[in-house]
Design an enzyme around this catalytic site. Structure first.
Site, PDB file in Angstrom:
ATOM      1  N   ASP A  13      12.185  49.419 -12.616  1.00 42.50           N
ATOM      2  CA  ASP A  13      11.617  49.590 -11.165  1.00 42.50           C
ATOM      3  C   ASP A  13      11.958  50.747 -10.474  1.00 42.50           C
ATOM      4  OD1 ASP A  13      10.462  48.605  -9.098  1.00 42.50           O
ATOM      5  OD2 ASP A  13      11.641  46.800  -8.985  1.00 42.50           O
ATOM      6  N   GLY A  14      11.381  51.178  -9.443  1.00 37.67           N
ATOM      7  CA  GLY A  14      11.537  52.369  -8.531  1.00 37.67           C
ATOM      8  C   GLY A  14      11.491  51.935  -7.152  1.00 37.67           C
ATOM      9  N   GLU A  52       8.818  54.596 -10.000  1.00 37.36           N
ATOM     10  CA  GLU A  52       8.387  53.689 -10.955  1.00 37.36           C
ATOM     11  C   GLU A  52       8.237  54.232 -12.370  1.00 37.36           C
ATOM     12  OE1 GLU A  52       8.090  50.344 -10.415  1.00 37.36           O
ATOM     13  OE2 GLU A  52       7.979  50.007  -8.248  1.00 37.36           O
ATOM     14  N   ASP A  77       7.085  45.830 -12.073  1.00 36.03           N
ATOM     15  CA  ASP A  77       6.183  45.287 -11.169  1.00 36.03           C
ATOM     16  C   ASP A  77       5.126  46.213 -10.597  1.00 36.03           C
ATOM     17  OD1 ASP A  77       7.693  46.917  -9.484  1.00 36.03           O
ATOM     18  OD2 ASP A  77       8.969  45.276  -8.504  1.00 36.03           O
ATOM     19  N   HIS A 130      10.038  40.605  -6.854  1.00 35.28           N
ATOM     20  CA  HIS A 130      10.629  39.631  -6.000  1.00 35.28           C
ATOM     21  C   HIS A 130      10.042  38.109  -6.188  1.00 35.28           C
ATOM     22  CE1 HIS A 130      12.138  43.145  -3.764  1.00 35.28           C
ATOM     23  NE2 HIS A 130      10.741  43.677  -3.918  1.00 35.28           N
ATOM     24  N   ASP A 140      15.289  46.150  -9.666  1.00 32.32           N
ATOM     25  CA  ASP A 140      15.121  46.516  -8.407  1.00 32.32           C
ATOM     26  C   ASP A 140      16.415  46.804  -7.490  1.00 32.32           C
ATOM     27  OD1 ASP A 140      13.157  46.312  -5.698  1.00 32.32           O
ATOM     28  OD2 ASP A 140      14.786  44.858  -5.541  1.00 32.32           O
TER      29      ASP A 140
END
Length: 302
Positions: A13-14, A52, A77, A130, A140
């Site tokens: 994630d980023g 990301e 995501d 999320h 995240d």
């Protein structure tokens, strides 16, 4: 390399504050024996999409260094990242790193690194952000914490790799990449800033970080980005004028953010010249409507 555990999956994630602004990436490595190894890093000036991509780059560098041949699933995501590496990149390369509209591919330097590192045994999977997925939530959190300037305590199971060895893996240069702009220390040094068109639509033009970043770009790049921005706004206006309903993922693509960033804003919010309103749900999709602010105000005055 003394690591004998088999990697089962990666979650990457980023995050970015300001977009552009301070950013962070997070990567969670799950092994088949249940052990976990976490990695993360930060850049002072970057964008959400680049972070990301950076998280995925670090995962692939670790996989390549481990010489593992067994299948691995990489969860992200970011539909931008997933679609880019599995679909769009083939066309970009055939066109000499041009889009279907004949425009330069944004973030080409990182796409080339990803393309160089990507392996056949990697199964790229999109996971909704999320949404309670443990791996995604942890990646995240790592990314956001690094972006805030407060590096978190990382879970690094003893016996997998010593920290120094893993640091060498992460910072090792990627060979065979044609773009000379790439940095050999991706975790700790910023690569040249490349602002996506829709990154520009998400930030206030009075923001000092935005102004500073733009002033550092060549004039012709700024003008080209302005043209792209106008095109994005034109498309948005057409969607609003014709009353089209668009899904969360489609709206996120338009704004160049994760779908979770759209749904987390509530049912009614303001974006540039439009009011964005949640209309209804169809199956797993939330549908949104865009209305011009001036038209809404005119209606209120009648």
């Amino acid at each position: 390399m003394h690591q004998t555990r088999q990697i089962k999956s990666f979650y990457t994630d980023g995050a970015c504050s300001g977009n552009p602004g301070p950013g962070g990436w997070g990567t969670v490595v799950y092994f088949t024996d249940g052990s976990v190894y976490e990695m993360g890093g930060a850049e002072a000036q970057t964008t959400n999409n680049r972070m990301e991509m950076q998280g995925a780059i670090q995962a692939l560098k670790m996989l390549k260094a481990c010489s593992q041949k067994e299948p691995v699933t990489l969860y992200t995501d970011s539909e931008y990242l997933k679609n880019g590496i599995t679909k769009w990149i083939k066309g970009w390369k055939k066109k000499g790193w041009q889009t279907a509209q004949g425009k330069p591919v944004l973030n080409q330097d990182l796409w080339e690194i990803l393309d160089e590192l990507n392996l056949p045994q990697v199964d790229w999977q999109y996971v909704r952000g999320h949404n309670g997925d443990r791996g995604n939530e942890r990646a995240d959190r790592i990314a956001r914490t690094f972006a805030s300037g407060k590096p978190p305590a990382l879970n690094q199971t003893p016996g997998i790799e010593t920290p120094q060895t893993l640091k060498e893996i992460i910072n090792s240069p990627v060979t065979g990449v044609a773009d000379s702009r790439q940095s050999s220390e991706l975790t700790y040094k910023s690569v040249p800033l490349s602002l996506a068109t829709s990154d520009l639509t998400m930030i206030d033009s009075t923001d000092s970080s935005y102004i500073g970043a733009m002033e550092e770009l060549p004039r012709e790049v700024r003008v080209d980005q302005l043209r792209n921005l106008v095109e994005t706004l034109r498309i948005t206006d057409e969607i609003a004028t014709k009353g089209y309903l668009i899904s969360s993922s489609e709206l996120a693509d338009l704004m160049d953010v994760n779908a979770s960033a759209v749904t987390s804003r509530g049912d009614n919010w303001h974006w540039r010249n439009w009011i964005v309103s949640r209309v209804r749900r169809e199956g797993n999709q939330i549908l949104w409507q865009l209305e011009r602010v001036d038209q809404v105000n005119a209606t209120d005055q009648e």
